[in-house]
Design a protein around this motif. Structure first.
Motif, PDB file in Angstrom:
ATOM      1  N   VAL A  22       0.853  -1.189   0.000  1.00 10.73           N
ATOM      2  CA  VAL A  22       0.000   0.000   0.000  1.00 10.73           C
ATOM      3  C   VAL A  22       0.892   1.243   0.000  1.00 10.73           C
ATOM      4  CG1 VAL A  22      -1.850   1.254   1.175  1.00 10.73           C
ATOM      5  CG2 VAL A  22      -1.752  -1.252   1.316  1.00 10.73           C
ATOM      6  N   ARG A  23       0.583   2.155  -0.888  1.00  9.08           N
ATOM      7  CA  ARG A  23       1.305   3.432  -0.969  1.00  9.08           C
ATOM      8  C   ARG A  23       0.305   4.538  -0.678  1.00  9.08           C
ATOM      9  NH1 ARG A  23       6.077   5.239  -3.559  1.00  9.08           N
ATOM     10  NH2 ARG A  23       6.025   7.429  -4.243  1.00  9.08           N
ATOM     11  N   VAL A  24       0.577   5.321   0.360  1.00 10.97           N
ATOM     12  CA  VAL A  24      -0.323   6.408   0.771  1.00 10.97           C
ATOM     13  C   VAL A  24       0.394   7.732   0.549  1.00 10.97           C
ATOM     14  CG1 VAL A  24      -1.705   7.367   2.638  1.00 10.97           C
ATOM     15  CG2 VAL A  24      -1.355   4.876   2.504  1.00 10.97           C
ATOM     16  N   GLU A  25      -0.219   8.575  -0.275  1.00 16.58           N
ATOM     17  CA  GLU A  25       0.344   9.892  -0.556  1.00 16.58           C
ATOM     18  C   GLU A  25      -0.693  10.972  -0.271  1.00 16.58           C
ATOM     19  OE1 GLU A  25       2.160  10.419  -4.332  1.00 16.58           O
ATOM     20  OE2 GLU A  25       3.015   8.395  -4.418  1.00 16.58           O
ATOM     21  N   VAL A  26      -0.229  12.191  -0.210  1.00 17.80           N
ATOM     22  CA  VAL A  26      -1.136  13.332  -0.059  1.00 17.80           C
ATOM     23  C   VAL A  26      -1.672  13.703  -1.439  1.00 17.80           C
ATOM     24  CG1 VAL A  26      -1.340  15.737   0.672  1.00 17.80           C
ATOM     25  CG2 VAL A  26       0.106  14.145   1.972  1.00 17.80           C
ATOM     26  N   ALA A  27      -2.973  13.880  -1.520  1.00 17.76           N
ATOM     27  CA  ALA A  27      -3.597  14.244  -2.790  1.00 17.76           C
ATOM     28  C   ALA A  27      -3.372  15.729  -3.048  1.00 17.76           C
ATOM     29  CB  ALA A  27      -5.095  13.931  -2.761  1.00 17.76           C
ATOM     30  N   GLY A  28      -2.599  16.021  -4.078  1.00 22.74           N
ATOM     31  CA  GLY A  28      -2.333  17.412  -4.436  1.00 22.74           C
ATOM     32  C   GLY A  28      -3.282  17.913  -5.506  1.00 22.74           C
ATOM     33  N   PRO A  29      -3.120  19.144  -5.921  1.00 24.57           N
ATOM     34  CA  PRO A  29      -4.002  19.704  -6.960  1.00 24.57           C
ATOM     35  C   PRO A  29      -3.830  19.025  -8.314  1.00 24.57           C
ATOM     36  CG  PRO A  29      -2.188  21.210  -6.446  1.00 24.57           C
ATOM     37  CD  PRO A  29      -2.148  20.138  -5.435  1.00 24.57           C
ATOM     38  N   ASP A  30      -2.718  18.331  -8.512  1.00 25.38           N
ATOM     39  CA  ASP A  30      -2.483  17.646  -9.783  1.00 25.38           C
ATOM     40  C   ASP A  30      -2.947  16.188  -9.750  1.00 25.38           C
ATOM     41  OD1 ASP A  30      -0.643  16.834  -7.923  1.00 25.38           O
ATOM     42  OD2 ASP A  30       1.006  16.640  -9.376  1.00 25.38           O
ATOM     43  N   LEU A  31      -3.849  15.851  -8.810  1.00 27.30           N
ATOM     44  CA  LEU A  31      -4.264  14.458  -8.652  1.00 27.30           C
ATOM     45  C   LEU A  31      -4.889  13.906  -9.933  1.00 27.30           C
ATOM     46  CD1 LEU A  31      -4.698  11.933  -6.974  1.00 27.30           C
ATOM     47  CD2 LEU A  31      -6.842  12.929  -6.124  1.00 27.30           C
ATOM     48  N   GLU A  32      -5.732  14.669 -10.582  1.00 21.47           N
ATOM     49  CA  GLU A  32      -6.397  14.175 -11.796  1.00 21.47           C
ATOM     50  C   GLU A  32      -5.373  13.830 -12.871  1.00 21.47           C
ATOM     51  OE1 GLU A  32      -9.180  12.706 -14.158  1.00 21.47           O
ATOM     52  OE2 GLU A  32      -9.571  13.415 -12.122  1.00 21.47           O
ATOM     53  N   ASP A  33      -4.352  14.706 -13.023  1.00 26.03           N
ATOM     54  CA  ASP A  33      -3.310  14.418 -14.008  1.00 26.03           C
ATOM     55  C   ASP A  33      -2.545  13.148 -13.626  1.00 26.03           C
ATOM     56  OD1 ASP A  33      -4.029  16.639 -15.430  1.00 26.03           O
ATOM     57  OD2 ASP A  33      -2.524  17.937 -14.468  1.00 26.03           O
ATOM     58  N   ARG A  34      -2.265  12.971 -12.356  1.00 24.52           N
ATOM     59  CA  ARG A  34      -1.526  11.782 -11.908  1.00 24.52           C
ATOM     60  C   ARG A  34      -2.346  10.501 -12.121  1.00 24.52           C
ATOM     61  NH1 ARG A  34       1.150  11.999  -6.208  1.00 24.52           N
ATOM     62  NH2 ARG A  34       2.237  10.243  -7.188  1.00 24.52           N
ATOM     63  N   LEU A  35      -3.667  10.604 -11.877  1.00 28.85           N
ATOM     64  CA  LEU A  35      -4.518   9.430 -12.104  1.00 28.85           C
ATOM     65  C   LEU A  35      -4.539   9.036 -13.576  1.00 28.85           C
ATOM     66  CD1 LEU A  35      -7.590  10.222  -9.802  1.00 28.85           C
ATOM     67  CD2 LEU A  35      -5.751   8.579  -9.374  1.00 28.85           C
ATOM     68  N   GLY A  36      -4.505  10.016 -14.445  1.00 32.92           N
ATOM     69  CA  GLY A  36      -4.563   9.734 -15.873  1.00 32.92           C
ATOM     70  C   GLY A  36      -3.221   9.398 -16.495  1.00 32.92           C
ATOM     71  N   ARG A  37      -2.145   9.623 -15.769  1.00 30.79           N
ATOM     72  CA  ARG A  37      -0.823   9.395 -16.367  1.00 30.79           C
ATOM     73  C   ARG A  37       0.029   8.472 -15.487  1.00 30.79           C
ATOM     74  NH1 ARG A  37       3.173  12.351 -14.855  1.00 30.79           N
ATOM     75  NH2 ARG A  37       1.755  13.999 -14.146  1.00 30.79           N
ATOM     76  N   GLU A  38       0.404   8.930 -14.313  1.00 27.48           N
ATOM     77  CA  GLU A  38       1.335   8.184 -13.474  1.00 27.48           C
ATOM     78  C   GLU A  38       0.716   6.925 -12.895  1.00 27.48           C
ATOM     79  OE1 GLU A  38       4.358   9.121  -9.711  1.00 27.48           O
ATOM     80  OE2 GLU A  38       2.883  10.604 -10.376  1.00 27.48           O
ATOM     81  N   VAL A  39      -0.501   7.041 -12.385  1.00 31.72           N
ATOM     82  CA  VAL A  39      -1.138   5.895 -11.748  1.00 31.72           C
ATOM     83  C   VAL A  39      -1.380   4.782 -12.753  1.00 31.72           C
ATOM     84  CG1 VAL A  39      -3.240   5.124 -10.558  1.00 31.72           C
ATOM     85  CG2 VAL A  39      -2.160   7.287  -9.916  1.00 31.72           C
ATOM     86  N   LEU A  40      -1.647   5.136 -14.006  1.00 32.03           N
ATOM     87  CA  LEU A  40      -1.870   4.110 -15.022  1.00 32.03           C
ATOM     88  C   LEU A  40      -0.631   3.250 -15.235  1.00 32.03           C
ATOM     89  CD1 LEU A  40      -3.985   5.936 -17.762  1.00 32.03           C
ATOM     90  CD2 LEU A  40      -4.723   4.179 -16.148  1.00 32.03           C
ATOM     91  N   SER A  41       0.546   3.808 -14.951  1.00 32.02           N
ATOM     92  CA  SER A  41       1.768   3.014 -15.095  1.00 32.02           C
ATOM     93  C   SER A  41       1.991   2.085 -13.910  1.00 32.02           C
ATOM     94  CB  SER A  41       2.973   3.941 -15.263  1.00 32.02           C
ATOM     95  OG  SER A  41       3.196   4.694 -14.066  1.00 32.02           O
ATOM     96  N   TRP A  42       1.280   2.336 -12.802  1.00 31.54           N
ATOM     97  CA  TRP A  42       1.428   1.479 -11.638  1.00 31.54           C
ATOM     98  C   TRP A  42       0.547   0.232 -11.726  1.00 31.54           C
ATOM     99  CZ3 TRP A  42       0.718   5.742  -7.297  1.00 31.54           C
ATOM    100  CH2 TRP A  42       1.792   6.643  -7.380  1.00 31.54           C
TER     101      TRP A  42
END
Length: 435
Positions: free
Chosen positions: A133-153
């Protein structure tokens, strides 16, 4: 306030404390967790739980951590650079380590280093699930991270993303096993979320993964049961068809039905616990998802939708196998009862015929006995008349009665006396037989 002057009900405090025995962890983002569920491959519910406890103690001793009370089924405390949460369940045990901060490389599994390799190798069981489990603070760029970085995880096709607990966090998981043998869960906590609330979210995500895996252990069993049920169902249909035709081999058919019933009972006994456990684990998974109060984010798949599409069909397969087995058991029992009734009726008909034949023979013997009795009366009367003639002959000769007339005079009273004597003896014998 004065204490009650009454004795406590047995286990009152133990049962009350059970509601508070497993508190949720208190977490602050960023942090990470490593979770293990270990289960023995056979008869896990009846395992030696002392081995699980001894394995925990060995881990605590490695890190110089305090030991739990003997016989404990849960433990929480510091472990090296992290915090350990250990729980013993009916079939398995779980180890969860929480640590502050996150690794630079997502899901690197560095926190697993707190579990020594040789200690893991000595675990009394096998891994049911291993989760990072990886717990991070949700920043203002969360939507961008969900659509780009998280997809690679994660694997995009299986990825489920949703806002949970009044949109205080966003969770993401694909419930797949990565190349290192771990499942992955990402949690993005909104600023200001409470430590206990964040701990509950992480704990529920781990429980969803664990109980989902435990429930799916029933799927191979259900497939084996379904194959056996299909085979037995075909045999039972053939037996019932033969019964309808009335082949006249009821005893042989009954033996076949009893053999099938025994096999069905063995299947039911062997799978009853597994099916019951699957139902309990499925209910926990459903309840844990409900309490997360999911909300859709960016049109993405929800956890509940993922389970509906992937998990629910597997559970329906398990329920179907159990229901088919129960139905087959009922059908076999009804067929056996029907055949027993037919055999009983035929046996009763045979018994009736035997009794009829015995009655006919008894009537014949009675007529033969009456015939013999008549002949006996004649024979006894003949000898009695002869004896009477010899006895009375000298007496009646002086009065002019010869032996021939004397014999004629003695015939009727002698036969009558003999007949009365035989009737009396027979009456006594019949009276003695009735008593």
């Amino acid at each position: 306030m004065a204490q009650l002057a009454l004795d406590d009900y047995p286990d009152r405090y133990h049962l009350s404390n059970e509601l508070h025995a497993r508190p949720f962890p208190e977490l602050t983002a960023p942090c990470r967790a490593a979770h293990l569920a270990i289960k023995q491959p056979r008869d896990a519910a009846d395992r030696d739980r002392g081995r699980d406890f001894a394995h925990l103690v060995a881990l605590l001793d490695r890190h110089g951590a305090p030991r739990p009370a003997p016989g404990a089924n849960h433990y929480s405390g510091p472990l090296g650079r992290g915090f350990l949460k250990w729980e013993m369940h009916t079939e398995f045990v779980t180890y969860t380590i929480f640590a502050d901060g996150v690794s630079q490389r997502p899901f690197s599994g560095e926190v697993f280093s707190l579990f020594p390799a040789d200690w893991l190798a000595e675990a009394p069981g096998l891994v049911v699930t291993s989760c990072l489990v990886r717990v991070e603070v949700a920043g203002p760029d969360l939507e961008d991270r969900l659509g780009r970085e998280v997809l690679s995880w994660f694997v995009p096709e299986s990825l489920a993303v949703s806002q949970v607990v009044d949109a205080e966090a966003v969770v993401a998981a694909d419930f797949r096993i990565d190349e290192n043998g771990h499942c992955r869960v990402a949690v993005f906590a909104r600023p200001g979320i409470g430590a206990r609330r964040l701990g509950r979210i992480v704990q529920r995500m781990l429980e969803i993964e664990t109980y989902k895996s435990m429930a799916l252990l029933t799927l191979p069993t259900s497939r084996g049961v379904a194959q056996a049920v299909a085979r037995l169902d075909g045999e039972l249909s053939g037996v019932v068809a033969a019964m309808a035709e009335g082949g006249g081999q009821e005893n042989k058919t009954l033996d076949q039905l009893l053999r099938m019933s025994a096999e069905i009972a063995q299947l039911s006994t062997a799978s009853a616990f597994r099916f019951g456990a699957a139902g309990a684990y499925e209910a926990i998974v459903t309840q844990r998802i409900e309490v997360l109060r999911e909300e859709r984010i960016g049109g993405r798949q929800l956890l509940g939708e993922f389970m509906t599409r992937r998990f629910d069909p597997a559970m329906r397969t398990c329920r179907s196998a159990r229901e088919r087995l129960e139905e087959l058991s009922s059908r076999a029992e009804r067929a056996a009862n029907l055949l027993r009734t037919r055999v009983d009726v035929e046996n009763q008909a045979q018994n009736t015929e035997v009794l009829r034949q015995m009655s006919a023979r008894a009537a014949m013997q009675l007529r033969l006995q009456e015939t013999v009795e008549g002949l006996s009366v004649v024979a006894i009367g003949y000898y009695a008349v002869s004896l009477g003639t010899y006895l009375l002959g000298p007496v009646v000769e002086p009065v002019g009665i010869d032996k021939a007339h004397l014999s004629g005079l003695l015939v009727l009273p002698t036969l009558l006396g003999v007949w009365l004597m035989v009737r009396r003896v027979r009456a006594r014998l019949d009276h003695g037989a009735t008593h």
